[in-house]
Design a protein around this motif. Structure first.
Motif, mmCIF file in Angstrom:
data_model
loop_
_atom_site.group_PDB
_atom_site.id
_atom_site.type_symbol
_atom_site.label_atom_id
_atom_site.label_comp_id
_atom_site.label_asym_id
_atom_site.label_seq_id
_atom_site.Cartn_x
_atom_site.Cartn_y
_atom_site.Cartn_z
ATOM 1 N N ALA A 1 0.771 -1.238 0.030
ATOM 2 C CA ALA A 1 0.119 -0.015 0.089
ATOM 3 C C ALA A 1 0.882 1.294 0.108
ATOM 4 O O ALA A 1 0.317 2.211 -0.478
ATOM 5 N N GLY A 2 1.914 1.075 0.437
ATOM 6 C CA GLY A 2 2.843 2.228 0.689
ATOM 7 C C GLY A 2 2.788 3.048 2.078
ATOM 8 O O GLY A 2 1.718 2.924 2.663
ATOM 9 N N LEU B 1 -0.634 3.991 4.621
ATOM 10 C CA LEU B 1 -0.667 3.374 6.082
ATOM 11 C C LEU B 1 -0.762 4.302 6.876
ATOM 12 O O LEU B 1 -1.396 4.297 7.941
ATOM 13 N N LEU B 2 0.053 5.484 6.649
ATOM 14 C CA LEU B 2 0.034 6.551 7.781
ATOM 15 C C LEU B 2 -1.184 7.301 7.982
ATOM 16 O O LEU B 2 -1.538 7.725 8.996
ATOM 17 N N ILE C 1 -7.776 -1.940 11.738
ATOM 18 C CA ILE C 1 -7.578 -2.973 10.722
ATOM 19 C C ILE C 1 -7.161 -4.018 11.304
ATOM 20 O O ILE C 1 -6.538 -4.191 12.352
ATOM 21 N N GLN C 2 -7.345 -5.061 10.938
ATOM 22 C CA GLN C 2 -6.921 -6.398 11.345
ATOM 23 C C GLN C 2 -6.214 -7.096 10.060
ATOM 24 O O GLN C 2 -6.694 -7.216 8.835
ATOM 25 N N LEU C 3 -5.050 -7.663 10.607
ATOM 26 C CA LEU C 3 -4.145 -8.369 9.620
ATOM 27 C C LEU C 3 -4.114 -9.936 10.137
ATOM 28 O O LEU C 3 -3.544 -10.150 11.061
ATOM 29 N N LEU C 4 -4.337 -10.758 9.292
ATOM 30 C CA LEU C 4 -4.472 -12.032 9.542
ATOM 31 C C LEU C 4 -3.449 -12.963 8.453
ATOM 32 O O LEU C 4 -3.580 -12.763 7.512
ATOM 33 N N THR C 5 -2.369 -13.336 9.076
ATOM 34 C CA THR C 5 -1.509 -14.186 8.211
ATOM 35 C C THR C 5 -1.045 -15.587 8.723
ATOM 36 O O THR C 5 -1.671 -16.012 9.920
ATOM 37 N N ALA D 1 8.028 -4.719 8.549
ATOM 38 C CA ALA D 1 8.304 -3.218 8.343
ATOM 39 C C ALA D 1 7.381 -2.180 7.932
ATOM 40 O O ALA D 1 7.438 -0.992 8.506
ATOM 41 N N ALA D 2 6.350 -2.744 7.459
ATOM 42 C CA ALA D 2 5.029 -1.762 6.997
ATOM 43 C C ALA D 2 4.184 -1.491 8.439
ATOM 44 O O ALA D 2 3.513 -0.398 8.746
#
Length: 250
Positions: free
Chosen positions: A173-174, A178-179, A185-189, A200-201
């Motif tokens: 997304a850059g 993101l900023l 937001i939820q991130l599922l990995t 890093a993001a």
């Protein structure tokens, strides 16, 4: 006369009624306790490309969820959409690659700028549909479609209540989007995900956030852990007062 971008039509094997007529018919026939789906709908996004989209509305629709994929997640995304509908969420599922592009999906899925433009067209079309009404909106993005979704949410700051990114490559997304993100937001990995880019993001996100590492999904089946967490995330962040299908359909 050319068809404008954002125009939708039913494919030959689709439901015989148009979108608004189908929604109204379900309400009139008194099947408000069930859900109905319109499949094989094609949405024109430019002069040459049509995307496959489908939507489902439960009888008492509490909110709406936009689900963005790039084709390889279709079976898992279908299972997620069914689970959301069972919990009272209307869903619009959109593949951001055309059927003709599926053979090159491994390459084209990395073209985040193109995916973002198509995601914006899908959202614009959705916002003008009578069944959308004033229902609160959340969204799901799979893999690289998650990056396109984050860019969209960073621009449309008043549109989404919550995001869920499944196996998401949020780094694509850059830093700027993101900023700028203000939506929870939820991130599922899983172990199938290379987490280094996301590590890093992740610090760039100042909005409410949650990152969960899950067992990997099965290749051709649902991802039960991700389904449960996504439903829970949206139930936490979206209003719970349902509106009737008849009201949503107008």
């Amino acid at each position: 006369m050319t068809t404008p971008a954002g125009f939708a039509e039913n494919a030959p094997d689709a439901h015989p009624k148009g979108l608004q007529q189908a929604a109204s018919a379900v309400a009139r026939e008194g099947r408000a306790s069930g859900a109905f789906c319109v499949q094989a709908l094609r949405l024109k996004v430019d002069e040459r490309h049509w995307l496959d989209v489908s939507f489902a509305l439960p009888g008492q629709t509490r909110a709406f969820v936009l689900l963005l994929e790039t084709h390889q997640e279709a079976l898992q995304n279908q299972a997620l959409a069914q689970a959301l509908t069972a919990r009272g969420f209307g869903t619009l599922t959109a593949s951001l690659l055309t059927p003709e592009e599926h053979t090159d999906a491994e390459e084209l899925a990395w073209h985040v700028n193109d995916l973002g433009e198509r995601a914006a067209t899908v959202l614009e079309w959705l916002e003008h549909q009578p069944f959308r009404g004033a229902l609160p909106l959340a969204a799901v993005g799979w893999r690289t479609a998650a990056a396109a979704l984050i860019r969209l949410a960073a621009r449309e700051t008043q549109t989404f209540y919550a995001l869920s990114c499944l196996e998401g490559r949020i780094d694509l997304a850059g830093a700027g989007p993101l900023l700028a993100l203000t939506v929870p937001i939820q991130l599922l990995t899983s172990s199938a995900t290379d987490d280094k880019p996301n590590l890093a993001a992740w610090p760039h996100i100042g909005a409410e956030k949650r990152w969960e590492h899950l067992p990997p999904p099965t290749p051709a089946g649902p991802w039960p852990e991700a389904i449960a967490l996504t439903c829970e995330w949206f139930e936490r962040h979206l209003p719970t007062t349902p509106s009737s299908l008849a009201a949503a359909a107008g």
